[in-house]
Design an enzyme around this catalytic site. Structure first.
Site, mmCIF file in Angstrom:
data_model
loop_
_atom_site.group_PDB
_atom_site.id
_atom_site.type_symbol
_atom_site.label_atom_id
_atom_site.label_comp_id
_atom_site.label_asym_id
_atom_site.label_seq_id
_atom_site.Cartn_x
_atom_site.Cartn_y
_atom_site.Cartn_z
ATOM 1 N N CYS A 1 13.476 10.998 6.713
ATOM 2 C CA CYS A 1 13.420 10.592 8.117
ATOM 3 C C CYS A 1 14.768 10.790 8.784
ATOM 4 C CB CYS A 1 12.999 9.138 8.202
ATOM 5 S SG CYS A 1 14.070 8.043 7.261
ATOM 6 N N GLU B 1 9.404 1.691 10.891
ATOM 7 C CA GLU B 1 10.453 2.664 10.564
ATOM 8 C C GLU B 1 9.793 4.026 10.647
ATOM 9 O OE1 GLU B 1 13.686 1.948 9.684
ATOM 10 O OE2 GLU B 1 13.331 -0.175 9.999
ATOM 11 N N LYS C 1 0.845 -1.194 0.000
ATOM 12 C CA LYS C 1 0.000 0.000 0.000
ATOM 13 C C LYS C 1 0.881 1.244 0.000
ATOM 14 C CE LYS C 1 -1.947 2.926 2.677
ATOM 15 N NZ LYS C 1 -1.899 4.105 1.787
ATOM 16 N N GLU D 1 9.349 16.850 14.563
ATOM 17 C CA GLU D 1 9.842 16.510 13.223
ATOM 18 C C GLU D 1 9.110 17.406 12.227
ATOM 19 O OE1 GLU D 1 8.643 12.812 11.310
ATOM 20 O OE2 GLU D 1 10.685 12.551 10.597
#
Ligand code: NAD
Length: 503
Positions: free
Chosen positions: A295, A261, A187, A394
């Site tokens: 990331c 992750e 997906k 973040e």
């Protein structure tokens, strides 16, 4: 007044994108979602969302391919041959795949061709090589007995990918799942489905039917249905920390193993003992590559106070010269952000920095001169303390946050003062300083005097809220296989005669 530039889309994508299950498109059944070209803000395609019933079709096909198809039982040599053909398909179609990826993400076309597609092909090559070297364990500690441990595929793996490097990240999961004999349902992010849809179509030509299926749509609709489906045995997820929490909770209801992750807010620690030129280069790459959306970005730049002003000044100077613009041009260094809401969110952090007593050093604005695309100026702020939200959240954009430090002790304390722990960067030519930092930084990866060097055999993943589990050679083997212990006597064992009373 000059007219705003109009950037050509790198390719004309299909008008409608659907999922795929076996030998046909999935039924869809959900909403029709627009796909935009981030460099112009124009809609370029429509994504047909898979509802729960459509997800059921894709999972059932992958389930059948696992339960009754040839794939899990192929010899290693046969599976290696298929993986190598997958890599070749990517190499043969790298230009088209890179253009489709550029069209949905706004990532630089040059980088997509040279790095992302090359990595995608290598992911298959890597796991083909990896499985060629593996053997099971054998134990004979108990006299007269032989115990072997074999690894078997787990089943159907749900692979859920983010929008920031769709093909490069998803192929790591696909290649690993397939290499160890699983079948999978992919997906992609609903924002960036174009290249992965084409890739799945291309891979159908070399994979047995049903081994790789595709569902599309939003997380709470398609993704949630996939994770909850009883036919799914494993979930491999890359994306945001809050999404990871939701997925792991849902998977936990069925005790389905997950790898996560997740996000990061990585410290890039620069000592006065560093090669200043290399550290500067590394700091710029660490925050501004991949359009600032990665990331592993070194987004908190901690600089030793004795060189702080000079380093920040040179960083700002270089940042102001970064060429922002058309992602298809070879000279462009920073393309648009991936979506309009994301651009708004990234820019909102300028106000957040001010509210926390920070200073805008450069950037912090939309590039209206570049038309309706989601372009921003690369940005740097300094903040009075690591408690500032721009040092803790973040931001996931081309947005660097600077802080000074005085000692290695203080650098460690600041670097570790975060909910995240994905990677850390250290710049110093003083070995004891390097050793102190590598030992004490709480992150899954520490890069010393180098930006972003991924070794695929080594585990990659995060401490704390940056993840659960690891990706990489042996880590993927552990995740995508079940271990089975088989014990047998070398010669018939002595009878123990339970219940044999002799009468
Ligand atoms: P996201 O969490 O919004 O979405 C990721 C994927 O999860 C998408 O496919 C989305 O549709 C799906 N999803 C969302 N809700 C879901 C649900 N309830 N159930 C199932 N699926 C669901 O992340 P994003 O915005 O696409 O990506 C950016 C994030 O990814 C950042 O936080 C970044 O740090 C992280 N990331 C981590 C790594 C890593 O290796 N650690 C790599 C790349 C990106």
């Amino acid at each position: 007044m000059t007219e705003a530039p109009r950037f050509e889309t790198p390719i004309t994508p299909p008008a409608r994108v659907t999922g795929w299950a076996g030998d046909r498109a999935t039924p869809g059944g959900g909403s029709e979602l627009p796909v935009f070209y981030p460099a112009t803000g124009q809609q370029i395609s429509v994504l047909v969302e898979d509802d729960a019933a459509s997800v059921d079709v894709a999972v059932s096909v992958a389930r059948r391919a696992f339960d009754t198809g040839p794939w899990p039982g192929l010899s290693t040599a046969e599976r290696i041959a298929v993986l190598e053909r997958c890599g070749q398909v990517i190499r043969d179609n790298a230009d088209e795949l890179a253009r489709l990826e550029c069209a949905a993400t706004g990532l630089l076309l040059r980088e997509l061709k040279e790095r992302h597609m090359a990595r995608a092909a290598y992911n298959f090559r890597f796991f083909a090589d990896f499985i060629s070297q593996r053997a099971g364990d054998r134990y004979d500690q108990t006299p007269g007995y032989l115990t072997t441990v074999v690894r078997e595929p787990v089943g159907v793996a749900a692979l859920i990918a983010p929008w920031n490097a769709p093909v490069a990240l998803a192929t790591m999961k696909i290649a690993a799942a397939l290499a160890f004999g699983n079948t999978c349902v992919l997906k992609p992010s609903e924002q960036t489905p174009l290249a992965l849809a084409r890739l799945v179509a291309l891979l159908q030509e070399v994979l047995p039917e049903g081994v790789l299926t595709l569902v599309n749509g939003r997380g709470p609709v398609t993704g949630a249905a996939l994770v909850a489906h009883p036919g799914v045995d494993l979930v491999s997820f890359t994306g945001g920390t809050e999404t990871g929490r939701a997925i792991m909770s849902a998977a936990g209801q069925r005790l389905v193993p997950c790898t996560m992750e997740l996000g990061g807010k990585s410290a890039n620690v620069i000592f006065a003992s560093a090669d200043a030129e290399r550290a500067l280069d590394g700091a710029l790459l660490g925050i501004f590559s991949n359009n600032g959306q990665q990331c592993l970005a070194g987004s908190r730049i901690l600089v030793e106070r004795s060189i702080y002003d000079d380093f920040v000044g040179r960083f700002v100077d270089r940042t102001q010269r970064i060429r922002v613009g058309d992602p298809t041009l070879a000279e462009t260094e920073l393309g648009p952000l991936a979506s309009r809401p994301h651009m708004t969110r990234v820019l909102s952090y300028v106000d957040t920095a001010h509210a926390d007593g920070g200073t805008l050093l450069t950037g912090g604005a939309r590039r209206n001169d570049l038309g309706d695309g989601y372009f921003v100026t690369p940005t740097a702020v300094s903040v009075p303390s690591n408690a500032a939200r721009t040092a803790q959240d973040e931001i996931f954009g081309p947005f660097a946050t600077f802080l000074p430090f005085d000692t290695a002790e203080e650098a460690v304390a600041i670097a570790n003062d975060t909910q995240f722990g994905l990677v850390s960067y250290v710049w110093s030519d003083h070995l004891p300083t390097v050793m102190t930092m590598t030992e004490r930084l709480r992150s899954g990866v520490v890069w010393v005097n180098t930006p972003m060097m991924r070794e695929l055999r080594a585990p990659f993943g995060g401490y704390k809220n940056s993840g659960v589990g690891r990706e990489g050679g042996a880590a993927c083997e552990a995740f995508y296989t079940e271990e089975k212990t088989v014990t047998l006597p070398k010669i018939p064992p002595p009878l123990r005669r339970l219940g044999d009373t002799g009468g």
